[in-house]
Every structure is written in structure tokens, then in C-alpha cells.
Design a protein around this motif. Structure first.
Motif, PDB file in Angstrom:
ATOM      1  N   SER B  38       0.965  -1.034  -0.049  1.00 18.29           N
ATOM      2  CA  SER B  38      -0.133  -0.046   0.048  1.00 18.29           C
ATOM      3  C   SER B  38       0.960   1.034   0.090  1.00 18.29           C
ATOM      4  N   GLY B  39       0.351   2.316  -0.684  1.00 16.11           N
ATOM      5  CA  GLY B  39       1.284   3.432  -0.548  1.00 16.11           C
ATOM      6  C   GLY B  39       2.492   3.267  -1.172  1.00 16.11           C
ATOM      7  N   ARG B  40       3.685   3.661  -0.428  1.00 15.52           N
ATOM      8  CA  ARG B  40       4.961   3.112  -1.248  1.00 15.52           C
ATOM      9  C   ARG B  40       5.962   2.175  -0.271  1.00 15.52           C
ATOM     10  N   SER B  41       4.877   1.392   0.331  1.00 14.56           N
ATOM     11  CA  SER B  41       5.619   0.438   1.201  1.00 14.56           C
ATOM     12  C   SER B  41       5.019  -0.890   0.947  1.00 14.56           C
ATOM     13  N   LEU B  42       5.666  -2.054   1.353  1.00 18.42           N
ATOM     14  CA  LEU B  42       5.519  -3.362   1.263  1.00 18.42           C
ATOM     15  C   LEU B  42       5.805  -3.877   2.776  1.00 18.42           C
ATOM     16  N   ARG B  43       4.416  -4.614   3.435  1.00 19.96           N
ATOM     17  CA  ARG B  43       4.609  -4.935   4.737  1.00 19.96           C
ATOM     18  C   ARG B  43       4.696  -6.370   4.679  1.00 19.96           C
ATOM     19  N   PHE B  44       5.460  -7.033   5.531  1.00 22.40           N
ATOM     20  CA  PHE B  44       5.647  -8.619   5.382  1.00 22.40           C
ATOM     21  C   PHE B  44       5.079  -8.988   7.038  1.00 22.40           C
ATOM     22  N   LYS B  45       4.445  -9.969   7.073  1.00 25.13           N
ATOM     23  CA  LYS B  45       3.976 -10.492   8.468  1.00 25.13           C
ATOM     24  C   LYS B  45       4.087 -11.925   8.325  1.00 25.13           C
ATOM     25  N   ALA B  46       4.906 -12.666   9.318  1.00 21.85           N
ATOM     26  CA  ALA B  46       4.794 -14.098   9.459  1.00 21.85           C
ATOM     27  C   ALA B  46       4.464 -14.421  11.091  1.00 21.85           C
ATOM     28  N   THR B  47       3.982 -15.391  11.226  1.00 17.85           N
ATOM     29  CA  THR B  47       3.785 -15.974  12.550  1.00 17.85           C
ATOM     30  C   THR B  47       3.736 -17.501  12.843  1.00 17.85           C
ATOM     31  N   ASP B  48       3.855 -17.812  14.112  1.00 16.26           N
ATOM     32  CA  ASP B  48       3.646 -19.303  14.288  1.00 16.26           C
ATOM     33  C   ASP B  48       2.563 -19.411  15.452  1.00 16.26           C
ATOM     34  N   LEU B  49       1.704 -18.429  15.584  1.00 21.90           N
ATOM     35  CA  LEU B  49       0.620 -18.366  16.486  1.00 21.90           C
ATOM     36  C   LEU B  49       1.081 -18.034  17.793  1.00 21.90           C
ATOM     37  N   GLU B  50       2.318 -18.009  18.166  1.00 20.63           N
ATOM     38  CA  GLU B  50       2.745 -17.710  19.549  1.00 20.63           C
ATOM     39  C   GLU B  50       3.466 -16.226  19.516  1.00 20.63           C
ATOM     40  N   ARG B  51       3.943 -16.074  18.213  1.00 20.18           N
ATOM     41  CA  ARG B  51       4.568 -14.646  18.148  1.00 20.18           C
ATOM     42  C   ARG B  51       4.550 -14.454  16.632  1.00 20.18           C
ATOM     43  N   GLU B  52       4.573 -13.149  16.454  1.00 19.99           N
ATOM     44  CA  GLU B  52       4.774 -12.610  15.017  1.00 19.99           C
ATOM     45  C   GLU B  52       5.587 -11.542  14.890  1.00 19.99           C
ATOM     46  N   VAL B  53       6.167 -11.484  13.628  1.00 23.05           N
ATOM     47  CA  VAL B  53       7.388 -10.706  13.015  1.00 23.05           C
ATOM     48  C   VAL B  53       6.685 -10.045  11.974  1.00 23.05           C
ATOM     49  N   ILE B  54       6.713  -8.584  11.967  1.00 19.94           N
ATOM     50  CA  ILE B  54       6.344  -7.645  10.968  1.00 19.94           C
ATOM     51  C   ILE B  54       7.372  -6.546  10.608  1.00 19.94           C
ATOM     52  N   GLU B  55       7.608  -6.514   9.115  1.00 16.63           N
ATOM     53  CA  GLU B  55       8.505  -5.669   8.910  1.00 16.63           C
ATOM     54  C   GLU B  55       7.926  -4.912   7.707  1.00 16.63           C
ATOM     55  N   VAL B  56       8.380  -3.438   7.634  1.00 11.66           N
ATOM     56  CA  VAL B  56       7.760  -2.798   6.537  1.00 11.66           C
ATOM     57  C   VAL B  56       9.129  -2.376   5.779  1.00 11.66           C
ATOM     58  N   VAL B  57       8.965  -2.278   4.464  1.00  9.07           N
ATOM     59  CA  VAL B  57      10.110  -1.948   3.693  1.00  9.07           C
ATOM     60  C   VAL B  57       9.683  -1.046   2.598  1.00  9.07           C
ATOM     61  N   ALA B  58      10.421  -0.051   2.099  1.00  7.12           N
ATOM     62  CA  ALA B  58       9.958   0.707   0.723  1.00  7.12           C
ATOM     63  C   ALA B  58       9.792  -0.157  -0.259  1.00  7.12           C
ATOM     64  N   ALA B  59       9.058   0.204  -1.267  1.00  9.43           N
ATOM     65  CA  ALA B  59       8.617  -0.538  -2.670  1.00  9.43           C
ATOM     66  C   ALA B  59       8.104   0.354  -3.615  1.00  9.43           C
ATOM     67  N   ASP B  60       8.235   0.128  -4.841  1.00  7.46           N
ATOM     68  CA  ASP B  60       7.424   0.834  -5.791  1.00  7.46           C
ATOM     69  C   ASP B  60       6.369   0.325  -5.918  1.00  7.46           C
ATOM     70  N   VAL B  61       4.979   0.588  -5.515  1.00  7.24           N
ATOM     71  CA  VAL B  61       3.880   0.145  -5.552  1.00  7.24           C
ATOM     72  C   VAL B  61       3.054   0.882  -6.627  1.00  7.24           C
ATOM     73  N   THR B  62       2.364  -0.050  -7.734  1.00 14.36           N
ATOM     74  CA  THR B  62       1.780   0.487  -8.696  1.00 14.36           C
ATOM     75  C   THR B  62       0.207  -0.013  -8.474  1.00 14.36           C
ATOM     76  N   GLN B  63       0.238  -1.101  -7.738  1.00 17.46           N
ATOM     77  CA  GLN B  63      -1.322  -1.505  -7.483  1.00 17.46           C
ATOM     78  C   GLN B  63      -1.384  -1.967  -5.938  1.00 17.46           C
ATOM     79  N   PRO B  64      -2.106  -1.549  -5.110  1.00 17.21           N
ATOM     80  CA  PRO B  64      -1.932  -2.188  -3.774  1.00 17.21           C
ATOM     81  C   PRO B  64      -2.749  -3.636  -3.617  1.00 17.21           C
ATOM     82  N   GLY B  65      -2.765  -4.291  -2.612  1.00 14.35           N
ATOM     83  CA  GLY B  65      -3.074  -5.428  -2.480  1.00 14.35           C
ATOM     84  C   GLY B  65      -2.397  -6.486  -1.351  1.00 14.35           C
ATOM     85  N   ALA B  66      -3.098  -7.418  -0.925  1.00 14.47           N
ATOM     86  CA  ALA B  66      -2.590  -8.483  -0.128  1.00 14.47           C
ATOM     87  C   ALA B  66      -2.691  -9.646  -0.249  1.00 14.47           C
ATOM     88  N   LEU B  67      -1.502 -10.616  -0.031  1.00 16.81           N
ATOM     89  CA  LEU B  67      -1.809 -11.942  -0.067  1.00 16.81           C
ATOM     90  C   LEU B  67      -0.849 -12.960   0.461  1.00 16.81           C
TER      91      LEU B  67
END
Lengths: 612, 372
Positions: B38-67
Motif C-alpha cells: 500500500s502507498g509506497r511500502s510493502l509490509r511482511f508478516k509471519a507468525t507461528d501463532l505464538e509470536r509474529e514478526v512484521i517488517e515494512v520496507v519501501a517498494a515501488d507499488v503500482t497497485q495495492p493488494g495483499a496475499l
């Protein structure tokens, strides 16, 4: 509901009393057989014949050649609490199988009982009949010396009991089991059991002494047991132990072939189960039970047999002593057996060979035959063979191939000396897994990994036993909450645990506090260990839980520290392994209870080729 | 979704988040990483249900979305792409696949819907404070070796972090023990940490956190709630559930009256223990320390392997003492000491021994002896 009439207390009629007693003593036809055969044995019989018809319900007949009874005794024997066996009414000095004086009147109260007897003294044979509690006068009978007792229409007076009986087949089995147990305890007495039309069991009187006993046990427990039985002997503080125990490689999925006899009386006792497990310990796979028959002889005053109406249970004055005697006797015999493994492995191998030959000879064109499970072992043998010859995809240097050390080099060739040893001289290593050795009368195939694993394991165990178990102190003691009696049992034997590296203290009445643990176990689950230990001790005096875990660790180390399948061994190494196996106790089976070697007797091999 | 991102950025973010993803799971989506653009960044998220790690980095986004896509597979792909590559990530509207293009390489990855990705539901953090990454790393470094791996006493499966006082100074203290040894390390209490309830940080979270602050640079923002803990390290946020249990009263096992003091060069001691323990083949073999005036003899006796002794000179004036320890435990503890000299405070062969760093009194170790 009807208003209850006020009832007055009255003495029960003798027949009723007898029927109540019969409910306890005579549970099923087999119980009646047991009582009658015991009477015959107490009468000094040398030959006992037992006949049952329709599971013992329509007829049980026991004929013996014992001392017989005079007219006066015959009239009295069917009365309640009348017995010749209790001297001076001393219940602490019981030397006969029976003593309660309950059997005959009990049977007489629920069936038609006829007792015919002729004493040796030469009096005329007489017979007394009791018909469901009603006693008839004595009358003359026709009989040789001894006593003949017939029970007809058992339980006809207590029809409720009839409904609870099992199938005729099951009752026959029970009768046979009872007779077998008594026959094992009295090898000098001949037994014949006829169930229905056919003779179920014919056991000729065996000579006295261990040979006779072993012969009798072999006829009852099977030829495998006869071949694999180890004599057991021991004595401690007036308690004597004798009998025979099977090698650990001979085992069954249940404990039904474990027999305990106390002063000649077959009993079932938890003590035996726990002791046997402790003695066989790591020699058996989980859930398998060895075969054995043990005879404990001790002064009558040291055991209370008057615990159970059918005397199936006894109480020892000093159960721990008997237990340690059994464990000690068994362990000693097992250790002395050294590398001996059951011969059955060899026999099974021979059978497999024979099975392999058959389909080949038939040369059946049907391809379905090959998928039949029966012929799959030979199939596997052929295919592995074929791959040995047919590795054409990657052509080997033929010259090198013939050099590959699958045969023993000349310098390693054994001397005649090692051929004379029990495991013989190593001749070759096949598939880099099996050592083939030659003895004077047989061919031995050794699984090198299994054998070496056991050797390493036994060495580690010996180290554990000699060097003591190193203990790691706990910074934070573990408190385990237990049932009060479990906790008490556990604390009582704290010394034993300390020797194995577990230091326990009592912590209130319902908990124990663990201060130190065996370092070998590392960060194991202390609480689980203590719980297993407590329930083992409280239930059947089984103290193996801790030792089991230590040995499991040793066994893992042993597995990693031993020669794997696939390692090529030189002739010297192979011979060293064989010599080691001969010297090490328990080397006949691997840590998982499988045999480490099989022995193919030359005679068996000759039979394969039809040369016998 | 359509975006372009530089390979280095993508790789760095993925290596931060994927280690939390278990390789074998019973819930398929847990092996995935969620990407949301979204915007100008890409957000990563991973989890094992006990803990989660999120990281946001800059990216050239032309169309937002999530998967979500398989995390380890994506990580492996990006790792194998050439350095400096521009990576284009496109999700086909119809085909439920993520197409990854980099130069001549082209991958299509199976996706799962981002809506199904589990959320740890991080609530409000009751307490927030900052601590320098190097301090936090030190706390972890010096205590995590003592964390228990045994599951029945689950409350020992982590580091107990709580506020304390030493010499009248407020501190933040980390304690870990496996029941055989204990490690305790302190640092001056950061502002805002006062009043924090003690928390037990699970072992896996400790290891994840340690990986994220490996370089020890910067400041970590910590947030603590009764059930969760959060660490913000630059662009990465690690949130974890806490171990729900009460840590034992460890103060009672720290000896207060051990009066026999032995001072020994730490490097010499480690070398000697390491050498003599070569003889001890199996687990749990003890090293015996025989201490007399100014002399320490280390010995191992293995009936099967042989024996070894080594003598080092130490500073010791108390009554002679013989005491056994697990060699590995000794090495673990001695390995934590940074100063030149180790101080052993001993009592008797059956009681806990305390080990300290002579140059650093913010850390202490307690070790239970072995008996042979």
C-alpha cells in the motif's frame, strides 16, 4: 411392595451352608476337578485318571490309586469340616494341599456325588452317595485299591451358577489348565485326562529329580521350552527356589506360561509377575513374556495358604525375601546362559528354506502365486541375490570385484581351536551385515550390529554398576505430589534409588522432593520418572522404572557406539566379536530382545538336501 | 497487487520474518508469509501463532493488494537471485498466483487469501520503554544458555525479565534456569520500566529477538502487557505471547553465605576443563575440582577411557575442598565471563556454587555440583 414380615434370626440349614460354601470353593467345574485331584495327591496316589463329560457338567470322575478310606472315614468325608489333613488343628503347619474340609460336602450339596474307596489294608470296597445334600447309607462297590469319585450333574442344585458358565470348550480348557498345573507340581505322579471322547492329556509318571521335572514341564509347556530351559536353583534363609526358566529369546505375548508353585501348590501371585519382569528386564522386547515354572519351598509356617477359599493365592511372611530370591535365581541363570539364544531361530530359518524350495520345484506358471504372502520371504531372497549378480547398469572392474573382502583372507583363517568354540570360527561376512561362522556341528549366522550393540550395552551397564551413578544436584528441587501410600512406598526404598542416583526426601505425607537426579538422564522429565516409579512400586513392587530409563540411555549410546550393518569387518575383527559374545552375558539377544545370531544345525541342513 | 522491489531489501525483510515460520505445520497458511502493498511500502508478516514478526520496507507499488505465499520457498528464490536484481511481484486477478519476475527468471507461486492469515491481536501495551540493543543483547547472551528445554516445568522455558534493585540502584534483571544452573544478569533500569510486572519470554522468542539484534546497534522499543511483549527494532516489530506461569522464587537458590572464594584465570580455566573433559566420553561425566591453597587440580576419571588431570594456580586460602561439576555446565558458564578472572564462591560438595566475573558484578551464575 408388600409390608415386610418381621423376621427372626435363625441358624441356616446345613445344606444351605454347604451351598454357600460351594459358591466360594466350587466356582466352575475346573474348581471341582482341582479339589478332587488335590485329594488324590494328598492320598499319595501314583496314577490319577480324570474324566470329564460336557465340560465337567454332566460328569467328573477322578480315580486314583492312593491310600483309600476305611468305612468310618468314608462316611465322615462328605460331612462339612471333616478332614484327615489338619493335624492337631494347627493352621500354621499345613503340609497338605487341602485342609479346610469343605470340598466334598460343597460338591455334594450342589451335585450328585459318589465316593467309592478301598484302602490298601484289604477291606472290601464301599461307596457313599450324596445327592444334592442328601446323604445315602454306605453300600458295597466294585473297585481296585484307591478311591474313585464321581460328580454328576454339577450345579443342578444351584441353577443360577449354570447361567454364568462359559462354553463347554472354555470349561474344558480350564479343567485342562488345572490338571496341567497340578501335574507340573507332581512330576512323579502319572496323569491321564479324558475330556469327552478324547484323551486330552497323558502324562506318564516321570522319575524324581530335575530331569523328571524338566521332562514333565516339556510335555506341558512345549518342546521349545524343553530345549531352551535353564535350571534355576537358589536358597536363602530356609526358602528354596528351584525350577526352570526359558531363555529370553523364547517369549510369548502373554504371561500365561509363567507358573509359580509354593510348597507344591500352584498359585497365582503378583509377586511372580514383578520379579520376572525385574529379572528379565532389558532382555525382552516390550509386551513379551518369558516362559517359566518356579517352585518355592519354604517352611509351612512362613506362608499363609488360608487366604483364598480355592487357595489360588498365598501370603508370604517375608514377601521381599522371596522376591529377591526369585530375581537373584533368575538373573544368575540368565547371566550364566551367556550368549545362548533360542534354537527356534535356526529352525525357522530351515523352514523358510524348505518353503523356498517348494514353489520352485512346482514351477507353477501362475503369476498370482508369487504375490501370495507365503512365498514372499523366498522372493526377497531371490531378488537380493539377483541384484548381486545383475548389477550390470554400472559395470564394475571384474578383477577388483573378486578381491572384495567378502571372504576371509588366508591369514585370517581360523585354527581348529576356534572351531571348537560355541560360536565357532568366522568364515565370511555376507552383505556386510552378517557374519557366517562354522562350528563343529553347525553353521552360525550373526547379525553384527545387533551383537555388537549388545556387547557395548552390557559393558556400559557393567560400568554403571561398578562405577556408581553420577548424580547432578538440583538447584530447584522438584516436588512431586503423589498418593500418600505411593509416597510412603517410595520413601521406604529411598536407599535403592540413591544407589541409582536419585535422591528423594519426604515432603509432607503426600509428596516427595527430588534433590538429585542421575546425571546420565540430563534434563529428563523428573516428575514423570518419579510418578512411574511410584506407581510401579505401589502396584506390584516393580522397581524397574528408574533402571529402565538409565538403561534406555545406555542403549541409545550403545546403538550409536556400535558397529553398524554395512561395515566391512576383517576376519580378525569377526572372530574377536564371536569370542566377545561367548564371554558376555545376555549376548544372545540384542537390546530389543531379538536374537543376535541363529544356529543352523548340520543335521538340519543335511535334512534340507535329503541326506539324513 | 503489483510492485517492484530491490532484491537486497526483499531478502533482508524475508530473512527477518521467515525464521519464525515453522517448516512443518498442520495449518497450511502458517507456512506462508503475508505481503501487503500500500502507498509506497510493502509490509511482511509471519507468525507461528505464538509470536509474529512484521517488517515494512519501501517498494515501488503500482497497485495495492495483499496475499500470502509460502515463506521458505519465497525466501529461497530471492536468495538465489543475483545481487542487485529488480524484482517485480504481480498478482493475477483471476489466477490466484503470485508471479515473480527478475531478469530472465520467472516464478509463479501458489497463494492463500490474506484475509485468512491469523492475527495475534496485539492489544494496548501497559508499559513502554526503550533499551539499547547492545544491553538487551547482553541480557540474552548471558542467560539464554540456562533456559530449560524440559516441558513439564514450562515456566522455566524462557527468560524471566523483571525489575529489581542492586545496591540501592533500580535494575532490569533477566534470570534463566534449568534446575541445574542459573544465570542472572542486570542492567540499569530504563526509564519507564519501573512498575513492570515480571514476564517470562519464551525460548523461541528469545532466539528470534537475539537474531534481530545481532549487530547490537540502535535502540529497541519494548512494550509489555500482561500477556504479550513487543520489541520494535528499526523497521521490524516482534510481538510474542508470554509464558503464562509464575517463575520460581529463584532468590532462595542463590547462595548468600558461600565463604570459600577461588579466583582463577578464566581463559586458563576454560582451557583446562576443555582438555580434561576430552576423556569423559558420555554425557554427564563429572570434572572433579580439588582445591587446596592456591592450587586447583582438575581431574576426570573414566574407567573405560582413562583419566586426565591438570593443575592450575589459583587464588584460594580457605580449607581444602573437593567438588564435582558437569564439564559442559562449567564451560557454559565460564564462556559467559568477559573479564580475565573468574570468582568461584564455594561452600561444600553438596551445595550450590556461585560464579562471578571479577570485572563485572552485574552478572552471576549458580551451579549445582555433581556427586560421583
Amino acid at each position: 411392595m408388600r409390608e415386610a414380615q418381621p423376621l427372626t434370626i435363625r441358624q441356616l440349614a446345613p445344606e444351605t451352608v454347604n451351598r454357600i460354601a460351594a459358591g466360594e470353593v466350587i466356582e466352575r467345574p475346573a474348581s471341582a476337578v482341582k479339589e478332587l485331584v488335590e485329594n488324590a495327591l494328598d492320598a499319595g496316589a501314583r496314577e490319577i485318571e480324570i474324566v470329564t463329560v460336557s465340560g465337567g457338567l454332566s460328569l467328573i470322575r477322578v480315580t486314583d490309586d492312593g491310600c483309600g478310606m476305611e468305612a468310618r472315614d468314608l462316611a465322615l468325608c462328605v460331612e462339612r469340616h471333616a478332614t484327615s489333613k489338619l493335624r492337631d488343628d494347627d493352621l500354621f503347619d499345613i503340609r497338605t494341599l487341602g485342609f479346610r474340609g469343605e470340598a466334598l460336602p460343597s460338591i455334594g450339596s450342589i451335585a450328585t456325588l459318589s465316593v467309592a474307596s478301598r484302602p490298601r489294608a484289604g477291606a472290601a470296597p464301599l461307596e457313599v452317595v450324596v445327592d444334592r445334600g442328601e446323604k445315602h447309607p454306605l453300600k458295597p462297590a466294585a473297585l481296585n485299591f484307591g478311591t474313585r469319585i464321581e460328580v454328576r450333574d454339577l450345579f443342578s442344585a444351584t441353577p443360577a451358577r449354570l447361567k454364568f458358565l462359559k462354553s463347554e470348550r472354555a470349561e474344558n480348557m480350564a479343567v485342562s489348565d488345572v490338571v496341567k498345573r497340578l501335574a507340573m507340581a507332581h512330576p512323579g505322579v502319572g496323569f491321564t485326562l479324558t475330556t469327552g471322547e478324547r484323551t486330552g492329556l497323558r502324562l506318564p509318571a516321570a522319575p524324581d529329580g530335575p530331569e523328571g521335572l524338566l521332562a514333565r514341564l516339556g510335555r506341558i509347556m512345549g518342546a521349545d521350552f524343553l530345549a531352551d530351559a535353564l535350571p534355576i536353583a537358589g536358597e536363602r534363609e530356609g526358602v528354596a527356589l528351584s525350577g526352570f526358566a526359558g531363555l529370553p529369546t523364547l517369549h510369548r505375548p502373554d504371561a500365561s506360561q509363567q507358573y509359580l508353585f509354593v510348597n507344591g501348590r500352584p498359585v497365582r501371585d503378583k509377586l511372580l509377575v514383578g520379579s520376572v519382569r525385574a529379572a528379565y528386564g532389558d532382555l525382552l522386547p516390550k509386551g513379551r513374556y518369558p516362559l517359566l515354572a518356579l517352585f518355592v519351598t519354604l517352611p509351612p509356617a512362613a506362608v499363609d495358604v488360608n487366604v483364598h477359599p480355592a487357595k489360588a493365592e498365598v501370603r508370604f511372611r517375608d514377601a521381599a525375601a522371596v522376591r529377591s530370591l526369585i530375581i537373584g535365581g533368575l538373573s544368575q541363570a540368565l547371566a550364566a546362559a551367556g550368549h545362548r539364544a533360542t534354537l527356534r531361530g535356526g529352525a525357522m530359518t530351515i523352514d523358510a528354506f524348505v518353503a523356498a524350495a517348494t514353489p520352485q520345484r512346482e514351477a507353477s506358471p501362475s503369476p498370482n502365486l508369487s504375490s501370495a504372502p507365503r512365498s514372499s520371504p523366498p522372493q526377497a531372497a531371490y531378488s537380493s541375490r539377483a541384484s548381486g549378480f545383475g548389477e550390470a547398469m554400472q559395470a564394475p572392474f571384474a578383477a577388483f570385484d573378486s578381491l572384495s573382502a567378502e571372504t576371509v583372507r588366508a591369514e585370517d583363517l581360523p585354527t581348529a581351536d576356534s572351531i571348537a568354540r560355541p560360536l565357532g570360527a568366522a568364515r565370511a561376512q555376507l552383505h556386510e551385515t552378517y557374519i557366517v561362522a562354522q562350528t563343529e556341528t553347525s553353521v552360525i549366522i550373526v547379525d553384527q550390529h545387533a551383537a555388537h550393540e549388545r556387547l557395548v550395552y552390557e559393558r556400559m551397564k557393567a560400568m554403571l554398576a561398578n562405577g556408581g551413578v553420577a548424580r547432578q544436584g538440583l538447584l530447584i528441587p522438584v516436588v512431586v505430589t503423589l498418593e500418600p501410600d505411593e509416597a510412603a512406598c517410595l520413601i521406604e526404598r529411598a536407599c535403592e534409588w540413591a544407589a541409582l542416583g536419585l535422591i528423594l526426601e519426604s515432603f509432607g505425607s503426600t509428596a516427595v522432593c527430588v534433590r538429585e537426579v542421575p546425571a546420565l538422564l540430563g534434563h529428563g522429565d523428573v516428575e514423570g520418572l518419579v510418578r512411574d516409579l511410584a506407581s510401579g512400586v505401589a502396584n506390584d513392587g516393580d522397581t524397574r522404572a528408574l533402571q529402565d530409563r538409565l538403561e534406555a540411555v545406555c542403549s541409545t549410546f550403545a546403538c550409536h557406539g556400535s558397529v553398524r550393518a554395512g561395515r566391512r569387518l576383517t576376519g580378525v575383527e569377526m572372530n574377536a566379536l564371536l569370542r566377545d559374545m561367548e564371554a558376555t552375558p545376555h549376548s544372545g539377544q540384542c537390546n530389543h530382545g531379538r536374537p543376535t545370531y541363529v544356529e543352523l544345525k548340520l543335521t538340519d541342513i543335511e535334512r534340507l538336501f535329503g541326506r539324513s | 497487487m503489483r510492485l517492484v522491489i530491490e532484491r537486497g531489501e526483499l531478502l533482508r525483510a524475508l530473512s527477518h520474518v521467515t525464521s519464525v515460520v515453522e517448516r512443518r505445520t498442520t495449518i497450511p497458511i502458517l507456512s506462508n508469509v503475508m505481503l501487503s502493498a500500500s502507498g509506497r511500502s510493502l509490509r511482511f508478516k509471519a507468525t507461528d501463532l505464538e509470536r509474529e514478526v512484521i517488517e515494512v520496507v519501501a517498494a515501488d507499488v503500482t497497485q495495492p493488494g495483499a496475499l500470502t505465499v509460502p515463506a521458505h520457498m519465497l525466501h529461497d528464490i530471492v536468495r538465489k537471485l543475483p545481487d542487485g536484481a529488480q524484482i517485480e511481484l504481480v498478482k493475477d486477478a483471476e489466477k490466484e498466483r503470485l508471479t515473480l519476475k527478475a531478469g530472465p527468471s520467472r516464478f509463479a507461486l501458489q497463494t492463500l487469501a490474506a484475509d485468512d492469515f491469523p492475527d495475534l491481536a496485539v492489544g494496548e501495551m501497559a508499559q513502554e520503554f526503550e533499551v539499547s540493543a547492545s544491553d538487551l543483547k547482553r541480557l540474552i547472551d548471558k542467560t539464554r544458555f540456562a533456559i530449560s528445554t524440559e516441558e513439564t516445568r514450562y515456566y522455566l522455558n524462557g527468560i524471566y525479565l523483571h525489575t529489581a534493585e542492586r545496591n540501592g540502584q533500580p535494575t532490569l534483571r533477566a534470570v534463566a534456569t534449568d534446575g541445574h544452573r542459573l544465570a542472572q544478569v542486570e542492567l540499569p533500569r530504563p526509564e519507564g520500566a519501573t512498575g513492570m510486572a515480571g514476564i517470562i519470554i519464551p525460548r523461541k522468542t528469545v532466539h528470534e529477538l537475539h537474531r534481530l539484534i545481532e549487530d547490537g546497534a540502535g535502540v529497541v522499543k519494548m512494550g509489555v502487557s500482561p500477556t504479550k511483549v513487543r520489541f520494535e527494532i528499526g523497521t521490524v516489530t516482534l510481538t510474542s505471547k508470554l509464558i503464562d506461569g509464575s517463575f520460581p522464587d529463584y532468590g532462595r537458590v542463590i547462595p548468600q553465605a558461600n565463604d570459600k572464594e577461588m579466583k582463577v584465570s578464566n581463559a586458563e580455566f576454560i582451557g583446562a576443563v576443555d582438555r580434561v573433559s576430552t576423556i569423559a566420553s558420555e554425557r554427564g561425566r563429572a570434572v572433579k575440582l580439588s582445591i587446596t591453597a592456591d592450587k586447583l587440580v582438575l581431574s576426570v576419571n573414566n574407567p573405560e577411557g582413562g583419566s586426565a588431570t591438570e593443575e592450575i594456580s589459583v587464588g584460594y586460602v580457605a580449607a581444602p575442598l573437593e567438588i564435582g561439576f558437569n564439564a559442559r555446565y562449567l564451560l557454559d558458564i565460564a564462556g559467559q565471563l568477559e573479564g580475565e578472572e573468574a570468582r568461584f564462591m564455594l561452600a561444600d560438595p553438596g551445595s550450590p556454587t556461585m560464579v562471578r566475573d571479577s570485572s563485572d558484578d552485574s552478572a552471576l551464575y549458580v551451579l549445582m555440583p555433581m556427586r560421583v
